[in-house]
Design a protein around this motif. Structure first.
Motif, PDB file in Angstrom:
ATOM      1  N   GLU A 147      -0.192  36.230  24.597  1.00  0.00           N
ATOM      2  CA  GLU A 147      -1.052  35.504  23.653  1.00  0.00           C
ATOM      3  C   GLU A 147      -2.505  35.957  23.734  1.00  0.00           C
ATOM      4  O   GLU A 147      -3.170  36.061  22.703  1.00  0.00           O
ATOM      5  CB  GLU A 147      -0.950  33.999  23.935  1.00  0.00           C
ATOM      6  N   GLU A 148      -2.992  36.262  24.917  1.00  0.00           N
ATOM      7  CA  GLU A 148      -4.387  36.679  25.067  1.00  0.00           C
ATOM      8  C   GLU A 148      -4.627  38.028  24.393  1.00  0.00           C
ATOM      9  O   GLU A 148      -5.621  38.202  23.677  1.00  0.00           O
ATOM     10  CB  GLU A 148      -4.753  36.763  26.545  1.00  0.00           C
ATOM     11  N   ASN A 149      -3.710  38.965  24.582  1.00  0.00           N
ATOM     12  CA  ASN A 149      -3.859  40.271  23.952  1.00  0.00           C
ATOM     13  C   ASN A 149      -3.699  40.182  22.440  1.00  0.00           C
ATOM     14  O   ASN A 149      -4.313  40.953  21.708  1.00  0.00           O
ATOM     15  CB  ASN A 149      -2.865  41.260  24.539  1.00  0.00           C
ATOM     16  N   LYS A 150      -2.878  39.250  21.982  1.00  0.00           N
ATOM     17  CA  LYS A 150      -2.742  39.051  20.533  1.00  0.00           C
ATOM     18  C   LYS A 150      -4.063  38.561  19.959  1.00  0.00           C
ATOM     19  O   LYS A 150      -4.464  38.990  18.868  1.00  0.00           O
ATOM     20  CB  LYS A 150      -1.621  38.055  20.253  1.00  0.00           C
ATOM     21  N   LYS A 151      -4.749  37.690  20.685  1.00  0.00           N
ATOM     22  CA  LYS A 151      -6.060  37.218  20.227  1.00  0.00           C
ATOM     23  C   LYS A 151      -7.046  38.373  20.160  1.00  0.00           C
ATOM     24  O   LYS A 151      -7.839  38.463  19.220  1.00  0.00           O
ATOM     25  CB  LYS A 151      -6.586  36.120  21.153  1.00  0.00           C
ATOM     26  N   TYR A 152      -7.031  39.252  21.153  1.00  0.00           N
ATOM     27  CA  TYR A 152      -7.911  40.419  21.140  1.00  0.00           C
ATOM     28  C   TYR A 152      -7.615  41.310  19.938  1.00  0.00           C
ATOM     29  O   TYR A 152      -8.539  41.819  19.288  1.00  0.00           O
ATOM     30  CB  TYR A 152      -7.758  41.241  22.416  1.00  0.00           C
ATOM     31  N   ALA A 153      -6.348  41.524  19.659  1.00  0.00           N
ATOM     32  CA  ALA A 153      -5.970  42.398  18.542  1.00  0.00           C
ATOM     33  C   ALA A 153      -6.395  41.798  17.205  1.00  0.00           C
ATOM     34  O   ALA A 153      -6.907  42.513  16.336  1.00  0.00           O
ATOM     35  CB  ALA A 153      -4.465  42.653  18.565  1.00  0.00           C
ATOM     36  N   VAL A 154      -6.182  40.498  17.032  1.00  0.00           N
ATOM     37  CA  VAL A 154      -6.584  39.850  15.779  1.00  0.00           C
ATOM     38  C   VAL A 154      -8.102  39.859  15.641  1.00  0.00           C
ATOM     39  O   VAL A 154      -8.637  40.132  14.558  1.00  0.00           O
ATOM     40  CB  VAL A 154      -6.014  38.412  15.710  1.00  0.00           C
ATOM     41  N   ALA A 155      -8.817  39.586  16.729  1.00  0.00           N
ATOM     42  CA  ALA A 155     -10.287  39.619  16.682  1.00  0.00           C
ATOM     43  C   ALA A 155     -10.780  41.032  16.386  1.00  0.00           C
ATOM     44  O   ALA A 155     -11.738  41.209  15.613  1.00  0.00           O
ATOM     45  CB  ALA A 155     -10.864  39.117  17.999  1.00  0.00           C
ATOM     46  N   GLY A 156     -10.139  42.030  16.945  1.00  0.00           N
ATOM     47  CA  GLY A 156     -10.503  43.412  16.655  1.00  0.00           C
ATOM     48  C   GLY A 156     -10.262  43.784  15.218  1.00  0.00           C
ATOM     49  O   GLY A 156     -11.062  44.495  14.601  1.00  0.00           O
ATOM     50  N   LYS A 157      -9.162  43.289  14.665  1.00  0.00           N
ATOM     51  CA  LYS A 157      -8.855  43.577  13.261  1.00  0.00           C
ATOM     52  C   LYS A 157      -9.873  42.916  12.345  1.00  0.00           C
ATOM     53  O   LYS A 157     -10.346  43.529  11.387  1.00  0.00           O
ATOM     54  CB  LYS A 157      -7.435  43.094  12.947  1.00  0.00           C
ATOM     55  N   VAL A 158     -10.231  41.671  12.645  1.00  0.00           N
ATOM     56  CA  VAL A 158     -11.217  40.954  11.835  1.00  0.00           C
ATOM     57  C   VAL A 158     -12.578  41.639  11.927  1.00  0.00           C
ATOM     58  O   VAL A 158     -13.244  41.864  10.900  1.00  0.00           O
ATOM     59  CB  VAL A 158     -11.306  39.471  12.266  1.00  0.00           C
ATOM     60  N   CYS A 159     -13.001  41.997  13.132  1.00  0.00           N
ATOM     61  CA  CYS A 159     -14.290  42.684  13.301  1.00  0.00           C
ATOM     62  C   CYS A 159     -14.289  44.034  12.593  1.00  0.00           C
ATOM     63  O   CYS A 159     -15.298  44.427  11.999  1.00  0.00           O
ATOM     64  CB  CYS A 159     -14.605  42.878  14.779  1.00  0.00           C
ATOM     65  N   SER A 160     -13.182  44.725  12.624  1.00  0.00           N
ATOM     66  CA  SER A 160     -13.095  46.022  11.944  1.00  0.00           C
ATOM     67  C   SER A 160     -13.205  45.851  10.433  1.00  0.00           C
ATOM     68  O   SER A 160     -13.893  46.635   9.766  1.00  0.00           O
ATOM     69  CB  SER A 160     -11.782  46.718  12.293  1.00  0.00           C
ATOM     70  N   ILE A 161     -12.558  44.849   9.889  1.00  0.00           N
ATOM     71  CA  ILE A 161     -12.631  44.610   8.447  1.00  0.00           C
ATOM     72  C   ILE A 161     -14.048  44.225   8.045  1.00  0.00           C
ATOM     73  O   ILE A 161     -14.580  44.719   7.044  1.00  0.00           O
ATOM     74  CB  ILE A 161     -11.607  43.537   8.030  1.00  0.00           C
ATOM     75  N   VAL A 162     -14.685  43.368   8.838  1.00  0.00           N
ATOM     76  CA  VAL A 162     -16.073  42.983   8.553  1.00  0.00           C
ATOM     77  C   VAL A 162     -16.985  44.199   8.655  1.00  0.00           C
ATOM     78  O   VAL A 162     -17.864  44.405   7.807  1.00  0.00           O
ATOM     79  CB  VAL A 162     -16.522  41.854   9.512  1.00  0.00           C
ATOM     80  N   GLY A 163     -16.781  45.024   9.662  1.00  0.00           N
ATOM     81  CA  GLY A 163     -17.586  46.233   9.825  1.00  0.00           C
ATOM     82  C   GLY A 163     -17.426  47.197   8.673  1.00  0.00           C
ATOM     83  O   GLY A 163     -18.407  47.780   8.192  1.00  0.00           O
ATOM     84  N   ILE A 164     -16.196  47.375   8.192  1.00  0.00           N
ATOM     85  CA  ILE A 164     -15.958  48.252   7.043  1.00  0.00           C
ATOM     86  C   ILE A 164     -16.662  47.712   5.807  1.00  0.00           C
ATOM     87  O   ILE A 164     -17.280  48.471   5.047  1.00  0.00           O
ATOM     88  CB  ILE A 164     -14.442  48.434   6.804  1.00  0.00           C
TER      89      ILE A 164
END
Length: 84
Positions: free
Chosen positions: A47-64
């Motif tokens: 669950e912790e790594n899933k949170k990291y992956a989702v947060a990374g995906k959201v940050c990447s989309i915002v960054g793009i």
């Protein structure tokens, strides 16, 4: 503790895509790729790594989005300045 390096990498790339100009667009794309690889992995993600992956995906989309808007603004500014 079994860490998923792709999830942490996607989070780091997502944060960097927000902060670093122009290169952040490329980093955001790689961040989404790493996040998708982490989420669609073998299924043994905790669950912790899933949170990291989702947060990374959201940050990447915002960054793009931020980088795309900034590039459009710079290009339109040059076009207006030089009356192209």
């Amino acid at each position: 503790m079994n860490k998923n390096n792709n999830a942490i990498t996607s989070l780091v790339l997502g944060i960097l895509s927000i902060v670093i100009p122009i290169i952040g667009l490329i980093l955001g794309i790689f961040g989404i790729i790493y996040a998708n690889n982490s989420l669609n992995g073998t299924g043994n993600i905790n669950e912790e790594n899933k949170k990291y992956a989702v947060a990374g995906k959201v940050c990447s989309i915002v960054g793009i989005c931020i980088q795309s808007v900034s590039i459009i603004l710079v290009v339109s500014g040059f076009m207006l300045f030089f009356q192209i």
